[in-house]
Design an enzyme around this catalytic site. Sequence first.
Site, PDB file in Angstrom:
ATOM      1  N   SER A 327      -6.141  -3.741  -4.730  1.00  0.00           N
ATOM      2  CA  SER A 327      -5.021  -3.670  -3.488  1.00  0.00           C
ATOM      3  C   SER A 327      -6.049  -3.830  -2.215  1.00  0.00           C
ATOM      4  CB  SER A 327      -4.212  -2.669  -3.668  1.00  0.00           C
ATOM      5  OG  SER A 327      -3.333  -2.944  -2.450  1.00  0.00           O
ATOM      6  N   LYS A 352      -4.740  -6.815  -7.742  1.00  0.00           N
ATOM      7  CA  LYS A 352      -3.464  -6.930  -7.145  1.00  0.00           C
ATOM      8  C   LYS A 352      -3.516  -7.371  -5.883  1.00  0.00           C
ATOM      9  CE  LYS A 352      -0.242  -3.268  -5.769  1.00  0.00           C
ATOM     10  NZ  LYS A 352      -0.072  -3.514  -4.448  1.00  0.00           N
ATOM     11  N   GLN A 356       3.318  -4.562  -0.244  1.00  0.00           N
ATOM     12  CA  GLN A 356       4.319  -3.988  -0.274  1.00  0.00           C
ATOM     13  C   GLN A 356       4.620  -3.436   1.241  1.00  0.00           C
ATOM     14  OE1 GLN A 356       2.317  -3.270  -3.084  1.00  0.00           O
ATOM     15  NE2 GLN A 356       3.483  -4.884  -3.770  1.00  0.00           N
TER      16      GLN A 356
END
Length: 422
Positions: A327, A352, A356
């Site tokens: 991420s 990733k 979000q």
Amino acid sequence: MQVPVEPVVDKEAEFKKKLTRRYLFGMLTGVLATIVLLAGVVIGFLFVGSRNGRVLQNTAQSSELLSDPVVQKLEKLNAIIDAYYYKTDVDYDQRADGLYKGLMESLGDPYSVYYTEEELIELRNDTQGIYYGIGAYVSMDTSLNLPRISGVMEGTPAEEAGLMANDIIYEINKESTAGLTLEEVVGKIKGEQGTTVHLTLVRDGEADYVELDVMRRQVEVPTVSTKLLDDGIGYIRITEFDTVTADQFKEGMAELRAHNIKGLILDLRGNPGGSLDTVVNIGDQLLPKGKIVYTKDRNGEGEEYYSSGEHELDIPLVVLVDQYSASASEILAGAIKDYQIGTLVGVTTYGKGIVQSILDLKDGTAVKLTVSSYYSPNGINIHGVGIEPDIVCEFDSEAYAADKTDSQLDKGIEVLKELIDN
């Protein structure tokens, strides 16, 4: 990592076989949970807020979901439970939470979840860098789909109890972790200050389970740590990107710069991600002027984040990454690789490349929803692929267990010395 002169057994494969046998034995007790829980891997998220107050609008699809037949079926299920379920002390709030969680799980996206009031409070505490727990970083092992210890904080109950990086968490309080999400695992490990949690671990090199009792207490997460290595090399590790991390990183860099370091090792191994704003802030402390990352949502729209170039790093840089760097870690590592201002050492990162948002439902609860994909400065989306290092180096867990030898750090130091000399 040194190449052995004589043929050796693939110890990693043997370890996985051993763990698989144990896993299958314990799976019988967890099979029901596995059926009803969403399978997947959750390692971290980009906490980007509520999209500037974007209003959720009713659509034709959402109207269909709440059509009369659906509502009638829910009412019928409730009536059946009330009439026939063998317990009478049913928690109706918990039943409602189950409906909300089930709706989010139906998306088939392990990163989109519903938070109860209690879970939302815990989430906010975590992103502030304070929580009640044991002081260990936990992620999901992608090959075994079981939780593992990805790092242990110094001076915490986890370190005192003897937890080690790469320990597989097989049971928590004698309950199998098979089928649990990362958030459920973390929730079971956390608890009231002064209480203990019993962990059953599978440790590489150990023939049997490792059983440990770990005391819970308040842990202030040191997300950044620094140290001076030999030959004028500075080392800075970021364990996750919380709201406190940017200031900690600036302080750490100032301390290292005060010693006139000749080169820098940035350790992002085991870092699950965190705040998008934080990683952009840190990127601004290292990168040349230009784009750090940009996002695209379902409509092809998004945002771009830039570095001012005012703090561009002017010394050689090596970045350590592994399969659990995810991420936000990949945003930083990807930008460094695209601008060619540092050398990545380790193994391919997690992959990733999605973002979000936390959307406040205005009643003390919230949902975390995947809203967009992110791209590196060169337009690369690494979701499901990861970032390949410039120099591949596997982590020798047995050497680390024996005498704390860090094969990847040693390789990083070797590479950095060559860059400094040249």
